[in-house]
Design a protein around this motif. Structure first.
Motif, mmCIF file in Angstrom:
data_model
loop_
_atom_site.group_PDB
_atom_site.id
_atom_site.type_symbol
_atom_site.label_atom_id
_atom_site.label_comp_id
_atom_site.label_asym_id
_atom_site.label_seq_id
_atom_site.Cartn_x
_atom_site.Cartn_y
_atom_site.Cartn_z
ATOM 1 N N PHE A 1 4.528 12.548 -3.166
ATOM 2 C CA PHE A 1 3.076 12.587 -3.284
ATOM 3 C C PHE A 1 2.589 14.027 -3.132
ATOM 4 C CE2 PHE A 1 4.357 11.832 1.032
ATOM 5 C CZ PHE A 1 3.508 12.562 1.840
ATOM 6 N N GLU A 2 1.395 14.260 -3.597
ATOM 7 C CA GLU A 2 0.792 15.592 -3.527
ATOM 8 C C GLU A 2 0.220 15.832 -2.136
ATOM 9 O OE1 GLU A 2 0.751 17.988 -5.720
ATOM 10 O OE2 GLU A 2 1.808 16.860 -7.277
ATOM 11 N N ASP B 1 0.863 -1.177 0.000
ATOM 12 C CA ASP B 1 0.000 0.000 0.000
ATOM 13 C C ASP B 1 0.904 1.232 0.000
ATOM 14 O OD1 ASP B 1 -1.553 2.218 0.751
ATOM 15 O OD2 ASP B 1 -2.925 0.984 1.929
ATOM 16 N N PRO B 2 0.785 2.117 -0.990
ATOM 17 C CA PRO B 2 1.682 3.282 -1.038
ATOM 18 C C PRO B 2 1.601 4.166 0.202
ATOM 19 C CG PRO B 2 -0.165 3.530 -2.568
ATOM 20 C CD PRO B 2 -0.178 2.122 -2.104
ATOM 21 N N TYR B 3 0.427 4.220 0.830
ATOM 22 C CA TYR B 3 0.304 5.028 2.039
ATOM 23 C C TYR B 3 1.082 4.416 3.206
ATOM 24 C CZ TYR B 3 -3.375 7.324 -0.614
ATOM 25 O OH TYR B 3 -4.064 8.002 -1.591
ATOM 26 N N GLY C 1 -6.863 10.479 -4.362
ATOM 27 C CA GLY C 1 -7.033 10.285 -5.785
ATOM 28 C C GLY C 1 -5.823 10.627 -6.617
ATOM 29 N N THR C 2 -4.765 11.122 -6.005
ATOM 30 C CA THR C 2 -3.542 11.443 -6.751
ATOM 31 C C THR C 2 -2.537 10.310 -6.615
ATOM 32 O OG1 THR C 2 -2.593 12.627 -4.862
ATOM 33 C CG2 THR C 2 -3.875 13.920 -6.444
ATOM 34 N N THR C 3 -1.574 10.281 -7.524
ATOM 35 C CA THR C 3 -0.596 9.196 -7.577
ATOM 36 C C THR C 3 0.488 9.367 -6.513
ATOM 37 O OG1 THR C 3 -0.961 8.927 -9.949
ATOM 38 C CG2 THR C 3 1.082 8.012 -9.044
ATOM 39 N N VAL C 4 0.847 8.260 -5.863
ATOM 40 C CA VAL C 4 1.993 8.237 -4.969
ATOM 41 C C VAL C 4 3.144 7.561 -5.715
ATOM 42 C CG1 VAL C 4 2.950 7.348 -2.812
ATOM 43 C CG2 VAL C 4 0.572 8.131 -2.892
ATOM 44 N N ASN C 5 4.190 8.299 -5.998
ATOM 45 C CA ASN C 5 5.369 7.725 -6.627
ATOM 46 C C ASN C 5 6.192 7.012 -5.555
ATOM 47 O OD1 ASN C 5 4.821 8.912 -9.236
ATOM 48 N ND2 ASN C 5 5.447 10.878 -8.340
#
Length: 356
Positions: free
Chosen positions: A91-92, A35-37, A81-85
């Motif tokens: 991230f934004e 999970d990117p988070y 809703g934004t991409t996590v690199n």
């Protein structure tokens, strides 16, 4: 316009040794944080990657050695809703609204508690998160023994039920003793696993990337303490959650359990023991103490360096701890003296020093 979110609170909220276990497993490729988070939460030092450096930062936080993260916030908020690199992590964190001409909906953030990979930090003050607990507790065991004042004692720690343990943590209060160090046994424990917060508060954290099991007589690790007064080791060590919560992580599902400290009585604790006088050297008066496994008659004699008897006391000793006070006036001399305890076939001699 730019919109961003923030939240204060304790950096250590929701952060435990369980998070270290999960991050270690990710770094070693055992079980990835998919999970990117969770990756953002694991990047404690905010350098764009999840590495051993993050483990070091978080362990200091868990042990109470620090209350903040040097290069990060307690909470971060990613724009939903934004991409996590992920390589490197970026991230934004701001929503750009330009121009703001009317009511806008769907402008959301995702709250991320830094360090809290398993997501047990509470985001609802009215209904705080309650972590599930199991009965798979880790019962640490030490052997009872008497120690002398000033003695540095090695205390082996075992556990009868150390099965599939991935980690544990606890706060230890010391009474009449100070922490000297820890030595590895069946598990790797060193100074990095310990936080010495004061003379009487020590924290510990152990995390493994794979389950560890040990037999009941295996020494997990050895605690080295220095006794500030004579007494039993059981009276010198207690576990609690004052700083680092007392908990363990057991089994394939890493279920959270408790940690306890049990005391096993040993035969050696039932022997007669003569302790070093306190204080020593001394001026004015000193206390000579000894332990008796049962009530009995005893004699306590003091001799000078030539072997001449200075004084003798015949004592009806009680079971357990006994103490006798000697003053310089009663001994009538200064320098090196020897005192001998005799009870039945037992005899022991120690040296005392009187300073002028």
């Amino acid at each position: 316009y730019e919109i961003e979110a923030s939240k204060g609170g304790s950096y250590s909220e929701g952060v435990s040794t369980l998070d270290l276990v999960l991050i270690q497993r990710h770094i070693l490729g055992v079980q990835s944080l998919n999970d990117p988070y969770k990756l953002i939460a694991a990047d404690a030092n905010n350098d764009g990657a999840v590495t051993a450096s993050d483990l070091i930062e978080l362990r200091k936080l868990i042990l109470g050695l620090t209350s903040t993260l040097n290069n990060n916030q307690s909470w971060r908020f990613a724009v939903a809703g934004t991409t996590v690199n992920v390589n490197p992590l970026s991230f934004e964190e701001r929503i750009n609204v330009n121009p703001l001409t009317g009511l806008m909906t769907g402008q959301d953030f995702v709250a991320i508690k830094i360090g809290d990979v398993n997501g047990n930090a509470s985001t609802d003050v009215t209904n705080p998160t309650v972590e599930s607990r199991s009965n798979n507790d880790v019962n640490l065991t030490i052997t009872e023994r008497l120690v002398e004042a000033g003695e540095t004692v090695a205390i082996p720690v075992t556990a009868a039920n150390f099965n599939e343990v991935f980690g544990y943590q606890f706060t230890m209060n010391l009474n009449g003793a100070s922490f000297v160090g820890v030595e590895s046994g069946a598990i790797e424990m060193n100074a990095n696993n310990v936080g010495v917060l004061s003379n009487d508060v020590v924290t510990m954290s152990f995390a493994s990337n794979e389950a560890v099991s040990a037999k009941g007589d295996d020494v997990l690790f050895t605690m080295n303490l220095k006794a500030n007064k004579a007494g039993n080791v059981s009276e010198m060590m207690t576990l609690n959650s004052d700083v680092t919560a007392t908990e363990s992580y057991v089994g394939a599902d890493l279920t959270v359990g408790k940690v306890s400290l049990n005391v096993r009585t040993a035969d050696v604790a039932e022997a007669i023991e003569l302790f070093q006088n306190e204080p020593n050297p001394f001026k004015g008066q000193t206390s000579v103490s000894f332990h008796m496994p049962s009530a009995a008659k005893a004699s306590l004699s003091v001799y000078d360096v030539t072997g001449k008897l200075v004084t003798v006391r015949n004592i009806d000793a009680v079971k357990g701890y006994n103490s006798e006070i000697f003053t310089t006036a009663q001994l009538g001399t200064s320098g090196v003296l020897y005192y001998t305890l005799v009870s039945g076939e037992f005899t022991a001699t120690k040296k005392m020093i009187i300073v002028e």
